[in-house]
Design a protein around this motif. Structure first.
Motif, PDB file in Angstrom:
ATOM      1  N   ASN A  48      77.938  49.217 101.725  1.00 61.80           N
ATOM      2  CA  ASN A  48      78.976  50.155 102.124  1.00 61.80           C
ATOM      3  C   ASN A  48      78.832  51.432 101.291  1.00 61.80           C
ATOM      4  OD1 ASN A  48      81.238  51.223 103.338  1.00 61.80           O
ATOM      5  ND2 ASN A  48      82.680  50.135 102.007  1.00 61.80           N
ATOM      6  N   PRO A  49      77.725  52.162 101.476  1.00 64.69           N
ATOM      7  CA  PRO A  49      77.473  53.321 100.630  1.00 64.69           C
ATOM      8  C   PRO A  49      78.254  54.556 101.082  1.00 64.69           C
ATOM      9  CG  PRO A  49      75.749  53.173 102.242  1.00 64.69           C
ATOM     10  CD  PRO A  49      76.635  51.969 102.453  1.00 64.69           C
ATOM     11  N   LYS A  50      78.411  55.467 100.179  1.00 65.99           N
ATOM     12  CA  LYS A  50      78.908  56.798 100.516  1.00 65.99           C
ATOM     13  C   LYS A  50      77.663  57.672 100.584  1.00 65.99           C
ATOM     14  CE  LYS A  50      82.034  60.455  99.141  1.00 65.99           C
ATOM     15  NZ  LYS A  50      83.027  60.893  98.145  1.00 65.99           N
ATOM     16  N   ASP A  72      75.287  59.862 107.652  1.00 72.75           N
ATOM     17  CA  ASP A  72      75.972  60.068 106.388  1.00 72.75           C
ATOM     18  C   ASP A  72      77.402  59.584 106.561  1.00 72.75           C
ATOM     19  OD1 ASP A  72      77.581  61.311 104.277  1.00 72.75           O
ATOM     20  OD2 ASP A  72      75.748  62.394 103.788  1.00 72.75           O
ATOM     21  N   THR A  73      77.790  58.567 105.814  1.00 72.63           N
ATOM     22  CA  THR A  73      79.110  57.968 105.988  1.00 72.63           C
ATOM     23  C   THR A  73      80.236  58.849 105.465  1.00 72.63           C
ATOM     24  OG1 THR A  73      78.896  56.763 103.906  1.00 72.63           O
ATOM     25  CG2 THR A  73      78.210  55.614 105.914  1.00 72.63           C
ATOM     26  N   ALA A  74      79.926  59.828 104.650  1.00 72.36           N
ATOM     27  CA  ALA A  74      80.960  60.729 104.133  1.00 72.36           C
ATOM     28  C   ALA A  74      81.237  61.882 105.094  1.00 72.36           C
ATOM     29  CB  ALA A  74      80.544  61.281 102.769  1.00 72.36           C
ATOM     30  N   THR A  75      80.200  62.361 105.782  1.00 70.37           N
ATOM     31  CA  THR A  75      80.353  63.537 106.651  1.00 70.37           C
ATOM     32  C   THR A  75      80.202  63.208 108.136  1.00 70.37           C
ATOM     33  OG1 THR A  75      77.996  64.086 106.597  1.00 70.37           O
ATOM     34  CG2 THR A  75      79.382  65.011 104.845  1.00 70.37           C
ATOM     35  N   TYR A  76      79.760  62.004 108.463  1.00 70.50           N
ATOM     36  CA  TYR A  76      79.465  61.567 109.828  1.00 70.50           C
ATOM     37  C   TYR A  76      78.273  62.292 110.444  1.00 70.50           C
ATOM     38  CZ  TYR A  76      83.670  58.783 109.826  1.00 70.50           C
ATOM     39  OH  TYR A  76      84.612  57.853 109.521  1.00 70.50           O
ATOM     40  N   PRO A  94      68.519  56.085  99.422  1.00 73.17           N
ATOM     41  CA  PRO A  94      68.137  54.933 100.236  1.00 73.17           C
ATOM     42  C   PRO A  94      69.196  54.602 101.271  1.00 73.17           C
ATOM     43  CG  PRO A  94      67.754  54.479  97.923  1.00 73.17           C
ATOM     44  CD  PRO A  94      68.487  55.794  97.999  1.00 73.17           C
ATOM     45  N   ALA A  95      68.838  54.646 102.536  1.00 68.72           N
ATOM     46  CA  ALA A  95      69.780  54.358 103.621  1.00 68.72           C
ATOM     47  C   ALA A  95      69.964  52.853 103.775  1.00 68.72           C
ATOM     48  CB  ALA A  95      69.277  54.974 104.918  1.00 68.72           C
ATOM     49  N   GLY A  96      71.166  52.380 103.488  1.00 65.76           N
ATOM     50  CA  GLY A  96      71.451  50.986 103.704  1.00 65.76           C
ATOM     51  C   GLY A  96      71.070  50.079 102.559  1.00 65.76           C
TER      52      GLY A  96
END
Length: 99
Positions: A48-50, A72-76, A94-96
């Motif tokens: 569950n990264p930011k 990007d989970t912070a900016t979508y 690193p993605a994921g």
């Protein structure tokens, strides 16, 4: 609303897609050898990264094919879209995680 680009159909609204969770989660080599705790880790625990994160998506209202997205989970912001046959791209951090 998020705009995703299906590798086969092109850009579409996110309502046409179905989220499939974290990408690149390997199935256990010997599932019968896993303890209950190891099965729980495989089934229920995900990174569950930011920041950049590799996800699976299905174009459920279109071609119905699965593909991967680095978002990007912070900016979508969608950083990369690629098919399951393509190698995992290197985008930012690193993605994921390490799975």
């Amino acid at each position: 609303m998020m705009l995703l680009t299906c590798p086969w159909c092109g850009p579409r609204d996110e309502t046409e897609y179905h989220y499939g969770g974290q990408a690149h989660v390997a199935y256990p080599e010997n599932p019968s050898d896993l303890s209950d705790e190891e099965w729980a880790e495989y089934l229920f625990f995900r990174d569950n990264p930011k920041g950049p994160f590799a996800e699976r998506w299905s174009h459920s209202a279109g071609c119905r094919r699965w593909f991967n997205v680095v978002r990007d989970t912070a900016t979508y912001e969608v950083l990369e879209v690629y098919t399951n046959a393509d190698p995992r791209p290197v985008v930012g951090s690193p993605a994921g995680g390490s799975r």
